[in-house]
Design an enzyme around this catalytic site. Structure first.
Site, mmCIF file in Angstrom:
data_model
loop_
_atom_site.group_PDB
_atom_site.id
_atom_site.type_symbol
_atom_site.label_atom_id
_atom_site.label_comp_id
_atom_site.label_asym_id
_atom_site.label_seq_id
_atom_site.Cartn_x
_atom_site.Cartn_y
_atom_site.Cartn_z
ATOM 1 N N LYS B 202 0.856 -1.177 0.000
ATOM 2 C CA LYS B 202 0.000 0.000 0.000
ATOM 3 C C LYS B 202 0.896 1.232 0.000
ATOM 4 O O LYS B 202 1.494 1.582 1.016
ATOM 5 C CB LYS B 202 -0.942 0.052 1.207
ATOM 6 C CG LYS B 202 -1.948 1.213 1.030
ATOM 7 C CD LYS B 202 -2.540 1.733 2.303
ATOM 8 C CE LYS B 202 -1.765 2.867 2.942
ATOM 9 N NZ LYS B 202 -1.644 4.079 2.107
ATOM 10 N N GLU B 278 9.970 0.915 10.654
ATOM 11 C CA GLU B 278 10.988 1.954 10.493
ATOM 12 C C GLU B 278 10.278 3.261 10.791
ATOM 13 O O GLU B 278 9.441 3.692 9.992
ATOM 14 C CB GLU B 278 11.520 1.967 9.055
ATOM 15 C CG GLU B 278 12.254 0.710 8.660
ATOM 16 C CD GLU B 278 13.695 0.701 9.160
ATOM 17 O OE1 GLU B 278 14.157 1.721 9.714
ATOM 18 O OE2 GLU B 278 14.356 -0.339 9.005
ATOM 19 N N CYS B 312 13.533 10.516 7.862
ATOM 20 C CA CYS B 312 13.482 9.940 9.214
ATOM 21 C C CYS B 312 14.824 10.153 9.930
ATOM 22 O O CYS B 312 14.877 10.247 11.155
ATOM 23 C CB CYS B 312 13.142 8.463 9.148
ATOM 24 S SG CYS B 312 14.113 7.552 7.941
ATOM 25 N N GLU B 409 9.710 15.530 16.463
ATOM 26 C CA GLU B 409 10.170 15.371 15.091
ATOM 27 C C GLU B 409 9.473 16.418 14.234
ATOM 28 O O GLU B 409 8.249 16.487 14.213
ATOM 29 C CB GLU B 409 9.813 13.972 14.580
ATOM 30 C CG GLU B 409 10.485 13.631 13.263
ATOM 31 C CD GLU B 409 10.164 12.222 12.790
ATOM 32 O OE1 GLU B 409 9.036 11.766 13.047
ATOM 33 O OE2 GLU B 409 11.034 11.579 12.163
#
Lengths: 512, 510
Positions: B202, B278, B312, B409
């Protein structure tokens, strides 16, 4: 573990009878407290809980009942012992290995005490505890002691002008939740690789069987593991166990037990801090006997495979598929075996089968036996509790079992053998694989093509060919599908107890 | 217009020369890909896909939901059956197919880079060089592992012959993020297919186009039907359907830590499927006084600003040793000011837009918090341009650990620079976070380099560099930055299920 030909040790029996070890009568239980930082603590709440001898259904003693505050304390100790610069972190890998070897030495020294305690607390036959459980413990400890200084990272030929290597670091504080069927052995299965890789650990033994774990605490201290490396908190699942699986400072959890609870543990790990998870769960393991099998061997292995440890094994051979042509003979011989099985006091050297662990399991097994009768399986032998004894159940054999019966689908965890018929290989592969479990499988055949085809096709973490319960420290063990996540034993367990760090150092081109 | 049919020869640019992006190209593939065929969504619904540089709709794509995922999983399960073409294929042949796919991606590199740049807001030269370059390399890396996935023979106690098979896990659900759509797609299917699994992918709802194009190449390369299936759609519908599906054996997810937790929970609640995650990061960069300062400034800069900060591994906490702090800040600000923002397709543009309004708003909110909480705004600090989700490259100095910009973040072009005094202090501060994805250390001292890299709780530690990621080295997070590792030999572990076979024999010899 149980071997293929009925002797308790591997290999051919000696010409002369070995002197059998004797259990210690009226053994005093010395260790009943919570073990943190190499010291014995009382529970913060002041509560204690009883532990019983399932043979006599009498209380052995009371043990300190750990709950969340005690787990917090243990995790703090484990965290401190894991700090950068701590004794444990700075210790040579080889020395970690030496400590594990030393622990094995002490377990050998106190083998009779430990086997006696294990029998008192679990009801398993003393000789089994001595020769199988304790053997497994000692061998597994020595196996992992040897790995400690061989946990290798890699140097990697990455692109660009760099030096790239990996370190296989310990993960950190590991939680271990142990089941009651092999209390000491399953604890060692978790503790040995965890410590081998440099982790610290907080262990919660099953509430039914805390005694051998606590005795082990005294040996941990005697060996000289630094304080806080191993901590043991007895208590219940929904309290102490849940506290570990959702603790924000526990980096990894390893659980052996039912699939139902395994799911809760993985959920709790996800909801809290994404701690890493290893699970060893239930099984409904197929045993496939082809017409060309050595029939005596197959009957005996299937028998031991399902009845060993009172049927209380995740590896129990609880769906025996027998090829049509040999079906009646197989059933007949299996019944003979079941008739010969000696049930009694686990301290008696002749006893092969002791009591079930507690009332809850006992009731569940009898309920499943009743379902077998109701749903139309043919009761060949047994089928009820022993008349006069608390938790003892007669070895029970059902034939004419079909796949939709409860006894063919649900994990029984008791001395009940369902035997079903099959026509051809394709059919039996499909039926064997048609459940959500996938722990072990066994195949009995002399034909190489059949053996290897079945070994490939069966959705199980372990496939035994012409043997059963051949479990040793060197070979990985674990479940496909809902029988588990990850592998224990072998080199593979090291992966479960390390966290990989990649270090990439840029090289100065000018200096080349 | 240039389509795959018209381009017969692969375009190989001369070293360092990047071709111009394609003009007048059409989106050919907007449907659900199952069994090597294109399907409409069972609900009939479609969803729009946008160009973040001008907020215009590029096209509409079939919107997959639970029923479409069910269909795809069925196809993947069928393709995985014992005796199927995929299961009976030689491992080397699996490798050959992956290499063929790499060839086709190389052939259509220009088109894919154009799609990626327009859909993802990526600077075109990066898309062409880094994203597409990375895809090809990773595919070839895993292609060559296929016939080297080795089990062991084991010297077990007793009269037995024991060996392990490293079997494929089965049907793998793979949920891809929007920051590196094609690269992350390849990171997932590369090892999965190499090990013999089948997949249901997906892609992110913001960026489905490059994956759908590659689906056509997968068919062209000759992968059997059902081996790769792609269901575009949204997270809470299609993504959730995958993570709680009772017939999916493993789920791999790259995205936020928040969603990662939901995925692992769903896996636990459903069928205990294996999970690789992840997730996010708040990665520290530690600059010691003896570092090569220019080198450190440059790597720290790219470490946080690359791809508009949407990485990331973004170096979003820069710890600089006191004595060189002012100089470092000054050079970093100069570096950040030298930026041209604009349409990522235009050469000379160094920074494109953020991916969508939600990200854009979140980043601006965090920038405001930096100002409010007392960080010193050195440059940037607000939106740019009249259209598109552009944000000025922003540098904050005098940042302290308690500020939101030091803890959360950001995923945007915002650099935090903080001061430190001693090694022990900076190690403690660097590790003081739930995240643990990456870290950078800048020093010339051997002992510092080795001891500090050992001490940092991060899955990847770079010394005197940053963002060096290659197919050979494992990548993944400590703590809440993830579970498991991708790439390298380690990546194979996540896509295999170990089976132990133990055979009784009459006599054993070592």
């Amino acid at each position: 573990m149980a071997t293929t030909n009925g002797t308790l040790e591997n290999g051919t029996p000696d010409k002369k009878m070995p002197v059998l070890p004797h259990p210690i009568r009226n053994l005093e239980v010395k260790y009943t407290k919570i073990f943190i930082n190499n010291e014995w603590h009382e529970s913060k709440s002041g509560k204690k809980f009883p532990t019983y001898n399932p043979s006599t259904v009498e209380k052995i003693c009371e043990v300190e009942e750990g709950d969340k505050p005690d787990i917090d304390k243990a995790v703090e100790a484990a965290k401190t012992a894991f700090q950068r610069g701590s004794l444990w972190r700075q210790m040579d890998a080889l020395s970690r290995g030496r400590l594990l070897h030393k622990l094995a030495d002490l377990m050998e020294r106190d083998r009779i005490i430990l086997a006696t305690l294990e029998t008192m607390d679990t009801g398993k036959p003393f000789l089994h505890a001595f020769f199988i459980d304790l053997e497994g413990c000692i061998k597994t400890l020595r196996y992992y002691a040897g790995w400690a200084d061989k946990i290798h990272g890699r140097t990697i030929p990455a692109e660009e002008n760099v030096l790239c290597y990996t370190r296989h670091e310990p993960i950190g504080v590991c939680g271990a939740i142990i089941s009651w069927n092999f209390p000491l052995m399953l604890l060692i299965w978790k503790m040995a690789p965890a410590l081998c890789c440099g982790n610290t650990i907080v262990i919660k033994p099953a509430e039914q069987t805390p005694l051998t774990s606590l005795y082990l605490g005294s040996l941990i201290k005697e060996v000289g593991f630094p304080p806080g490396v191993v901590n043991i908190v007895p208590g219940y699942g929904p309290t102490a166990g849940a506290a570990i699986s959702s603790h924000p400072k526990v980096d990894k959890i390893s659980f052996t037990g039912s699939t139902e609870v395994g799911k809760l543990i993985k959920e709790a790990a996800s909801k809290s801090n994404l701690k890493r998870v290893t699970l060893e769960l239930g099984g409904k393991n197929p045993c496939i006997v082809c017409a060309d099998a050595d029939l005596d061997l197959a009957v005996e292995c299937a028998h031991q495979g399902v009845f060993f440890n009172q049927g209380q094994c995740c590896t129990a051979a609880s769906r025996v598929f027998v090829e049509e042509q040999i079906y009646p003979e197989f059933v007949k011989r299996s019944v003979e075996y079941a008739k010969k099985r000696l049930i009694g006091d686990p301290f008696d050297v002749k006893t092969e089968q002791g009591p079930q662990i507690d009332q809850k399991q006992f009731d569940k097994i009898l309920d499943l036996i009743e379902s077998g009768k109701k749903e139309g399986a043919k009761l060949e032998y047994g089928g009820s509790a022993m008349e006069d004894r608390g938790l003892f159940i007669k070895p029970t054999v059902f034939s004419e079992v079909t796949d939709n019966m409860r006894i063919a689908k649900e994990e029984i965890f008791g001395p009940v053998q369902p035997i079903m018929k099959f026509k051809n290989i394709e059919e039996v592969i499909k039926r064997a694989n048609s459940i959500e479990y996938g722990l072990t499988a066994a195949v009995f055949t002399k034909n190489i093509d059949k053996a290897l085809k079945l070994a490939s096709a069966l959705e199980s973490g372990t496939v035994w060919i012409n043997c059963y319960n051949a479990i040793y420290a060197q070979a990985p063990f674990g479940g496909f599908k809902m029988s588990g996540n990850g592998r224990e034993l072998g080199e593979y367990a090291l992966t479960e107890y390390t966290e990989v760090k990649t270090v990439t150092i840029k090289l100065n081109e000018k200096d080349h | 217009m240039s389509t795959s049919e018209e381009q017969q020869t692969p375009v190989k640019p001369a070293e360092g020369i990047i071709p111009a992006p394609l003009k007048d190209w059409k989106i050919q593939y907007t449907k659900i890909f199952i069994n090597n065929e294109w399907h409409n969504s069972l609900s009939g619904k479609k969803f729009p896909v946008f160009n973040p540089a001008n907020e215009e709709k590029i096209c509409e794509v079939e919107e997959g939901d639970k029923e479409d995922v069910d269909k795809a999983v069925k196809a993947a399960r069928e393709a995985f059956q014992i005796g199927s073409p995929w299961r009976t294929m030689d491992a080397s042949e699996r490798g050959r197919l992956l290499n063929k796919l790499a060839d086709l991606i190389e052939r259509d590199r220009l088109l894919l880079a154009t799609i990626e740049s327009v859909n993802g807001g990526k600077v075109f030269s990066n898309a062409y060089q880094m994203d597409l370059g990375g895809c090809v390399k990773i595919l070839r890396y895993f292609a060559s592992w296929a016939d080297k996935i080795q089990g062991r023979t084991i010297p077990i106690d007793g009269k037995y012959f024991s060996y392990t098979r490293h079997e494929p896990v089965g049907v793998c659900g793979q949920i891809i993020p929007w920051n590196f759509p094609l690269v992350m797609f390849i990171w997932k299917i590369g090892p999965a297919l190499c090990c013999g699994n089948t997949v249901v992918v997906k892609p992110a709802e913001q960026t489905p186009l490059s994956a759908l194009y590659v689906a056509s190449l997968i068919k062209e390369a000759g992968f059997p039907p059902g081996v790769v299936n792609i269901v575009p759609g949204y997270g809470p519908t299609a993504g959730a359907a995958l993570s709680s599906h009772m017939d999916v054996d493993k789920v791999a997810f790259t995205g936020s830590t928040e969603v990662g937790k939901l995925i692992k929970e769903a896996a636990g609640k459903s069928n205990l499927k294996r999970v690789t995650l992840e997730l996010g990061g708040k990665s520290p960069c530690i600059i010691f006084a003896d570092a090569d300062l220019d080198n450190a400034v440059e790597f720290a800069h790219h470490g946080v600003f690359y791809h508009q900060g949407q990485c990331c591994i973004a170096a979003s906490r820069i710890f600089v040793e006191e004595s060189i702090y002012d100089e470092f800040v000054q050079r970093s600000v100069e570096r950040a000011k030298k930026y041209t923002l604009g349409d990522p397709l235009n050469p000379g543009v160094q920074q494109g837009p953020q991916i969508d309004k939600e990200q854009y708003t979140k980043i601006l909110d965090l920038i405001e918090s930096g100002k409010k909480e007392g960080a010193k705004l050195e440059c940037g600090g607000g939106p740019w341009g009249e259209r598109g989700f552009f944000i000025e490259p922003t540098v904050f100095s005098n940042v302290t650990d308690g500020m939101r910009i030091a803890k959360e973040e950001i995923f945007g072009p915002v650099q935090q620079i903080m001061k430190f005094k001693t090694i022990d202090e900076v190690i403690e501060r660097a590790n003081h976070t739930h995240y643990g994805l990456a870290a950078g250390i800048f020093t010339k001292d051997l002992d510092k380099a080795i001891t500090v890299s050992s001490a940092l709780q991060a899955g990847t530690v770079w010394v005197n560099c940053y963002s060096v990621v290659s197919a050979q080295s494992p990548f993944g997070g400590f703590k809440m930055s993830g579970n498991g590792r991708e790439l390298g030999e380690y990546g194979l572990h996540e896509y295999t299920e170990v089976k132990t076979v133990t055979i009784k024999i009459s006599e054993k010899n070592s």
